[in-house]
Scaffold this active site. Sequence first.
Site, mmCIF file in Angstrom:
data_model
loop_
_atom_site.group_PDB
_atom_site.id
_atom_site.type_symbol
_atom_site.label_atom_id
_atom_site.label_comp_id
_atom_site.label_asym_id
_atom_site.label_seq_id
_atom_site.Cartn_x
_atom_site.Cartn_y
_atom_site.Cartn_z
ATOM 1 N N ARG A 1 0.847 -1.195 0.000
ATOM 2 C CA ARG A 1 0.000 0.000 0.000
ATOM 3 C C ARG A 1 0.880 1.241 0.000
ATOM 4 O O ARG A 1 1.845 1.307 0.755
ATOM 5 C CB ARG A 1 -0.879 0.016 1.246
ATOM 6 N N ARG B 1 -0.784 8.830 10.706
ATOM 7 C CA ARG B 1 -1.907 7.967 11.078
ATOM 8 C C ARG B 1 -1.901 7.707 12.583
ATOM 9 O O ARG B 1 -2.951 7.598 13.213
ATOM 10 C CB ARG B 1 -1.841 6.652 10.300
HETATM 11 P P1 ADP Z 1 -4.935 2.039 8.901
HETATM 12 O O1 ADP Z 1 -3.867 1.032 8.676
HETATM 13 O O2 ADP Z 1 -4.485 3.462 8.743
HETATM 14 O O3 ADP Z 1 -5.762 1.789 10.120
HETATM 15 P P2 ADP Z 1 -7.191 1.265 7.256
HETATM 16 O O4 ADP Z 1 -6.945 0.270 6.189
HETATM 17 O O5 ADP Z 1 -8.008 0.819 8.407
HETATM 18 O O6 ADP Z 1 -5.786 1.824 7.626
HETATM 19 O O7 ADP Z 1 -7.853 2.563 6.639
HETATM 20 C C1 ADP Z 1 -7.179 3.307 5.642
HETATM 21 C C2 ADP Z 1 -7.661 4.749 5.672
HETATM 22 O O8 ADP Z 1 -9.074 4.807 5.428
HETATM 23 C C3 ADP Z 1 -7.463 5.386 7.021
HETATM 24 O O9 ADP Z 1 -6.170 5.915 7.200
HETATM 25 C C4 ADP Z 1 -8.546 6.450 7.035
HETATM 26 O O10 ADP Z 1 -8.115 7.586 6.360
HETATM 27 C C5 ADP Z 1 -9.672 5.812 6.247
HETATM 28 N N1 ADP Z 1 -10.654 5.174 7.168
HETATM 29 C C6 ADP Z 1 -10.772 3.863 7.450
HETATM 30 N N2 ADP Z 1 -11.764 3.617 8.314
HETATM 31 C C7 ADP Z 1 -12.315 4.817 8.600
HETATM 32 C C8 ADP Z 1 -13.371 5.237 9.441
HETATM 33 N N3 ADP Z 1 -14.073 4.377 10.188
HETATM 34 N N4 ADP Z 1 -13.653 6.561 9.487
HETATM 35 C C9 ADP Z 1 -12.944 7.430 8.753
HETATM 36 N N5 ADP Z 1 -11.930 7.100 7.949
HETATM 37 C C10 ADP Z 1 -11.606 5.811 7.863
#
Ligand code: ADP
Length: 196
Positions: A143, A154
């Site tokens: 990614r 993050r």
């Molecule tokens: P991370 O490894 O950052 O937890 P995720 O795969 O869970 O990554 O999510 C990738 C991105 O999608 C996050 O960094 C965020 O910007 C967005 N995202 C995911 N879930 C949510 C949520 N519940 N509310 C708002 N944004 C979200």
Amino acid sequence: IRAILLGPPGAGKGTQAGDLSRKYESCHLATGDMLRAEVASGSELGKNFKTDDGRREAQCAKGFILDGFPRTTVQAQKLDTLLEKRKTPLDTVVEFKIDDNLLVRRITGRLFHRESGRSYHVEFNPPKVAGKDDLTGEPLIKRSDDNEETLRKRLLQYHEMTSPLVGYYQKRGVHTAFDASRPIKDVSAEIDALFE
Ligand code: ADP
Ligand code: ADP
């Protein structure tokens, strides 16, 4: 089982959610994956619970494992309202506790199989054939946001917006936590014990 996996990026939530959802025949709802697939926004999560797809409905009837949602107190409150309406309260919120500095290697070495969301690690969980998914043989991807600079952002967001959920769920009496810094098989054993 109805559970939330709570923890910073790279803590190992997705890795454990895959095994858990198979074991308990529950849906694994990873909002990050959904957003990336442009399927969902926060409110789409509700639709996923009552989709027309009979198979998913049957699976979700037995429970769900949420990974990456909720991320804010507002999202947690909305989820509570939804679950109250469905009369399906949460069983548990499992917090993955781990020091930020350990997450750098985890995130920078992470590889994904795009189609399934399965993740690997170049060092800690290598695929059987380098760069290929174990089950399909399809190529693995990195990614673009899995770099140290973006991780630090993050993490700031996690500590500011998401970690207050620990207190929120503690008050509801559904919070539990464990040390997520140990190797994958130890974490799996720990989680199995928590869910027995
Ligand atoms: P991370 O490894 O950052 O937890 P995720 O795969 O869970 O990554 O999510 C990738 C991105 O999608 C996050 O960094 C965020 O910007 C967005 N995202 C995911 N879930 C949510 C949520 N519940 N509310 C708002 N944004 C979200
Ligand atoms: P999250 O879903 O919490 O962001 P992942 O499950 O994707 O985290 O794990 C992040 C990376 O670390 C992946 O490459 C994964 O293979 C690896 N990993 C997961 N759990 C562990 C662990 N207990 N020890 C070492 N590496 C791990």
